[in-house]
Design an enzyme around this catalytic site. Structure first.
Site, short mmCIF file in Angstrom:
data_model
loop_
_atom_site.label_atom_id
_atom_site.label_comp_id
_atom_site.label_asym_id
_atom_site.label_seq_id
_atom_site.Cartn_x
_atom_site.Cartn_y
_atom_site.Cartn_z
N CYS A 2 0.87 -1.19 0.00
CA CYS A 2 0.00 0.00 0.00
C CYS A 2 0.90 1.23 0.00
O CYS A 2 2.10 1.14 0.15
CB CYS A 2 -0.85 0.03 1.26
SG CYS A 2 -1.79 -1.47 1.52
N ARG A 28 1.32 1.86 -5.82
CA ARG A 28 1.52 0.86 -4.76
C ARG A 28 0.19 0.22 -4.33
O ARG A 28 0.16 -0.70 -3.51
CB ARG A 28 2.19 1.51 -3.54
CG ARG A 28 3.55 2.12 -3.80
CD ARG A 28 4.12 2.75 -2.54
NE ARG A 28 4.23 1.76 -1.49
CZ ARG A 28 5.27 0.92 -1.39
NH1 ARG A 28 6.24 0.97 -2.28
NH2 ARG A 28 5.34 0.02 -0.43
N TRP A 75 -3.78 -1.63 -1.08
CA TRP A 75 -3.73 -2.84 -1.89
C TRP A 75 -4.14 -3.95 -0.93
O TRP A 75 -3.34 -4.40 -0.11
CB TRP A 75 -2.33 -3.08 -2.45
CG TRP A 75 -2.26 -4.28 -3.32
CD1 TRP A 75 -1.83 -5.53 -2.98
CD2 TRP A 75 -2.68 -4.37 -4.67
NE1 TRP A 75 -1.95 -6.38 -4.03
CE2 TRP A 75 -2.48 -5.72 -5.09
CE3 TRP A 75 -3.21 -3.49 -5.58
CZ2 TRP A 75 -2.79 -6.16 -6.37
CZ3 TRP A 75 -3.51 -3.92 -6.86
CH2 TRP A 75 -3.30 -5.24 -7.25
N ASN A 101 1.15 -0.10 6.04
CA ASN A 101 1.50 -0.91 4.87
C ASN A 101 2.24 -2.13 5.38
O ASN A 101 3.22 -2.01 6.11
CB ASN A 101 2.39 -0.11 3.91
CG ASN A 101 2.92 -1.00 2.79
OD1 ASN A 101 2.24 -1.93 2.36
ND2 ASN A 101 4.14 -0.74 2.34
N GLY A 102 1.74 -3.31 5.02
CA GLY A 102 2.41 -4.55 5.43
C GLY A 102 1.37 -5.59 5.84
O GLY A 102 0.18 -5.44 5.58
N GLU A 481 6.85 -19.24 -21.76
CA GLU A 481 6.72 -17.94 -21.09
C GLU A 481 7.82 -16.99 -21.53
O GLU A 481 7.57 -15.80 -21.75
CB GLU A 481 6.72 -18.13 -19.58
CG GLU A 481 6.67 -16.86 -18.77
CD GLU A 481 5.46 -15.96 -19.04
OE1 GLU A 481 4.48 -16.44 -19.66
OE2 GLU A 481 5.51 -14.79 -18.65
N LYS A 485 7.08 -13.32 -23.28
CA LYS A 485 7.66 -12.06 -22.80
C LYS A 485 8.31 -11.31 -23.95
O LYS A 485 8.12 -10.11 -24.14
CB LYS A 485 8.67 -12.34 -21.69
CG LYS A 485 8.01 -12.72 -20.38
CD LYS A 485 7.48 -11.52 -19.68
CE LYS A 485 6.09 -11.39 -19.23
NZ LYS A 485 5.03 -12.27 -19.47
N GLU A 488 5.66 -10.03 -26.58
CA GLU A 488 4.63 -9.04 -26.18
C GLU A 488 5.20 -7.66 -25.91
O GLU A 488 4.48 -6.68 -25.93
CB GLU A 488 3.81 -9.52 -24.99
CG GLU A 488 4.52 -9.54 -23.66
CD GLU A 488 3.54 -9.89 -22.52
OE1 GLU A 488 2.41 -9.39 -22.50
OE2 GLU A 488 3.93 -10.69 -21.67
N HIS A 504 10.63 -32.68 -35.19
CA HIS A 504 9.31 -32.94 -35.81
C HIS A 504 8.82 -31.73 -36.60
O HIS A 504 7.63 -31.56 -36.81
CB HIS A 504 8.30 -33.32 -34.72
CG HIS A 504 8.71 -34.53 -33.96
ND1 HIS A 504 8.67 -35.80 -34.49
CD2 HIS A 504 9.24 -34.64 -32.72
CE1 HIS A 504 9.13 -36.65 -33.59
NE2 HIS A 504 9.49 -35.99 -32.51
N LYS A 603 -3.61 -4.50 -19.41
CA LYS A 603 -3.12 -5.24 -18.23
C LYS A 603 -4.11 -6.33 -17.84
O LYS A 603 -3.74 -7.40 -17.43
CB LYS A 603 -2.91 -4.28 -17.06
CG LYS A 603 -2.36 -4.94 -15.80
CD LYS A 603 -1.06 -5.67 -16.07
CE LYS A 603 -0.58 -6.50 -14.91
NZ LYS A 603 0.55 -7.39 -15.26
C1 AGP Z 1 1.29 -11.70 -19.58
O1 AGP Z 1 2.51 -10.96 -19.62
C2 AGP Z 1 0.15 -10.94 -20.21
N1 AGP Z 1 0.00 -9.67 -19.63
C3 AGP Z 1 -1.14 -11.77 -20.29
O2 AGP Z 1 -0.83 -12.97 -20.98
C4 AGP Z 1 -1.78 -12.17 -18.95
O3 AGP Z 1 -0.98 -13.12 -18.29
C5 AGP Z 1 -3.15 -12.79 -19.25
O4 AGP Z 1 -3.96 -11.80 -19.85
C6 AGP Z 1 -3.85 -13.33 -17.99
O5 AGP Z 1 -4.09 -12.30 -17.10
P1 AGP Z 1 -4.53 -12.68 -15.59
O6 AGP Z 1 -3.39 -13.44 -14.99
O7 AGP Z 1 -4.77 -11.35 -14.92
O8 AGP Z 1 -5.76 -13.52 -15.66
#
Ligand code: AGP
Length: 608
Positions: A2, A28, A75, A101-102, A481, A485, A488, A504, A603
């Protein structure tokens, strides 16, 4: 995580500046906000679920003379976002008010003790017990500093505190394991979670250490150890710009959040460990561990990749057949869920539309558990129970610390289920728990020794248009993953693949224009990985390898090497992803992209 702020000043505009400071701390936490302003002999408190700007609107007309006040932007970790659970919190009589905060780990026992003495609680939060403890000790005649000293020595867990009492124009503070910094102005002083909160008014700061507390007045600063010993800490001068300060000096939130992972993993794991036995404590499951005979994991994106690692943990450590499905696929299927299935919905935000849709479908035939980073989010309200990651707000669109804390929580769940089902012994559980507890310091050590090398590799990879990421077994999801990264945030096309699948098809892609990132840390399948590398090397493919321990043969085949500390095989996915996050970060930064807000992405994908 927070944001808290306190201002004690002869220059007025306390309320306005507290709100301004909170706005610069919203990174935060931002699910609720509140202020407390001391007028003549009363403390005015206004707190609500919602954003700081909404509170600002509500307080437009509330202007009164004051010399001291505090503020909080939350938070949620204990107690869902709501008006009563918002900070600041007060004692029974409203004469002591604080922002925290904590996480107070022993708050239940303190709450019972204080209830037994007649204290009345208004919230479900852990933080409120602190105000009542102070009330109890000042009520016994202790002066406020002594009462604060007694209080902080009873608290277990983490806390950064700013505190008002109605009897004096002073700001009290204390710090243990959550950040708190003092700002020293002319005729005014400040305390806050982070420098941005007061940087427009002073750049002379004192970063408090753990176990420090004290009192600020407009012209005075007193700092003490929790033992009561008075100490002198000279201020330093901050040269950051405000924008830099919001990211604690990092260029982007993503880089800051990558570097927060050691702490985030600790914050997620530590509260769930019984230190006497090094055993995992999980009490939230909606079904008995011995009843579960099938697990379904549903998720999207990075969270889906966490689920793929979770499959290995749950099958190999807990002995439970586990399937992992994209939420967007599962929700339109006619699924066959065996009896006694446990569905696990993994989500950082808890608001991903496809995961919510899949969860609703799965709940028609199974009990459900959410693994989530946001208290009170939609998925946590729809699942039968929730295990929370404690990564703090993840601002950057690219998910990093949420992923490693999801993996940590899935490992804890597998260890707990494995012990309860007799698949592993308590000794085996304790051994992995102790290795997991030691992981954060190994992550910090790797970042210190390897980041510059990783930055160079990221810059090299930024010159390519395509990349391949290869891994086997537990590290196959990490290859996926790592590729996600890179694509994206750098917009370079990258594919993750099981290394064994090369022959394959994908091997047809190999030539000097295609770099391959190999996850080649120690494992029972390392020999197989090495033979895949030889196949690529013989076709002039460029190779970057993640290795642990001494691997001369692999180094020989590699054009670039990133060294990862040696850890237990089950912990490699958690530590291996971190260099791959940094490769993607430095490639994207070198290309000049908006790393925290990459094009076309949000996000939280709250639409289908
Ligand atoms: C990951 O870097 C992306 N931002 C995206 O794939 C994300 O993981 C996905 O949209 C799922 O989001 P969530 O974990 O909030 O459900």
């Amino acid at each position: 995580m927070c944001g808290i702020i306190g201002i004690v000043s002869d220059k007025g505009n306390i309320k306005g500046r507290i709100i301004e400071g909170l706005k610069r701390l919203e990174y935060r936490g931002y699910d609720s906000a509140g202020v407390a302003i001391k007028t003549d002999s009363k403390i005015f408190v206004h707190k609500k679920k919602g954003k700081v700007y909404q509170m600002e609107e509500e307080l437009k007309g509330a202007n009164f003379p004051s010399r001291v006040g505090i503020g909080h932007t939350r938070w949620a970790t204990h107690g869902e976002p709501s008006d009563p659970n918002s900070h600041p919190h007060s004692d029974c009589r409203g004469e002591i008010t604080l922002a925290h905060n904590g996480i107070i780990e022993n708050y239940q026992e303190l709450k019972e003790e204080l209830r037994g003495k007649g204290h009345r609680f208004r919230s479900q939060t852990d933080s409120e017990v602190i105000a009542h403890l102070l009330e109890e000790y000042t009520g016994e005649g202790a002066n406020f500093l002594d009462a604060l000293k007694r209080t902080v020595n009873r608290l277990e867990g983490s806390f950064a505190l700013v505190i008002l009492n109605s009897k004096e124009d002073a700001l009290y503070f204390a710090r243990k394991d959550s950040p708190l910094v003092l700002g020293l102005g002319e005729g005014e002083n400040f305390a806050a979670s982070d420098v941005p909160a007061f940087l427009p008014w002073t750049n002379r700061v004192i970063f408090l250490e753990n176990g420090e507390m004290g009192k600020l007045t407009p012209s005075g600063v007193e700092i003490y150890k929790f033992s009561g010993e008075k100490i002198d800490k000279p201020p330093t001068t901050i040269t950051w710009s405000l924008a830099q300060a919001e990211k604690s000096g990092y260029k982007h939130f993503m880089l800051k959040e990558i570097h927060e992972q050691a702490k985030a993993i600790g914050d997620t794991v530590n509260p769930r460990i019984n230190r006497d036995r090094n055993s995992v404590v999980i009490e939230e499951l909606p079904i008995s561990p011995t009843e579960i005979n099938h697990i379904l994991i549903i998720a999207c994106g990075t969270s889906y990749h966490a689920g793929l690692v979770g499959k290995f943990y749950l099958e190999e450590i807990a002995g439970i057949k586990t399937e992992v499905d994209y939420a967007s696929e599962f929700r339109y299927r006619k699924p066959v869920l065996p009896p006694s299935t446990l569905t696990i919905a993994v989500s950082q935000s808890g608001e991903t539309a496809d995961t919510i849709g899949a969860l609703r479908k799965a709940r028609q035939g199974s009990k459900s558990l959410a693994i989530c980073n946001v208290l009170g989010s939609s998925i946590t309200r729809e699942a039968d129970a929730t295990l929370y990651t404690h990564a703090g707000p993840e601002i950057s669109v690219a998910s990093t610390k949420a992923f490693t804390t999801q993996l940590s929580l899935l490992l804890l769940l597998a260890l707990y289920l494995g012990r309860e089902r007799g698949i592993i012994t308590p000794e085996q559980e304790a051994d992995l728990v102790s290795k997991l507890l030691a992981l954060p310091s190994k992550i910090e050590q790797m970042l210190r020794s390897q980041e510059e090398k990783i930055r160079q590799i990221g810059i090299e990879i930024s010159s390519y248009r395509n990349a391949l990421y290869l891994g086997r077994h537990l590290n196959y999801p990490i290859a996926l993953e790592g590729a996600l990264k890179l694509k994206e945030i750098s917009y370079i096309h990258a594919e993750g693949y099981p290394a064994g699948e090369m022959k394959h098809g994908p091997i047809a892609l190999i030539d000097e224009s295609l770099p391959t990132v190999f996850i080649a840390t120690e494992s029972k399948v390392l020999d197989k990985v090495r033979s895949n590398m030889e196949e690529i090397k013989s076709r002039r493919g460029r190779i970057v390898s993640l290795i642990s321990g001494k691997q001369p043969a692999i180094e020989e085949l590699s054009d670039g090497v990133i060294r990862v500390p040696q850890v237990d095989e089950y912990l490699y996915p958690i530590i291996n992803i971190i260099p791959l996050q940094l490769v993607a970060y430095y490639a994207a930064d070198f290309l000049g992209h908006d790393v925290d807000q990459p094009r076309n992405l949000a996000k939280s994908v709250t639409v289908e």
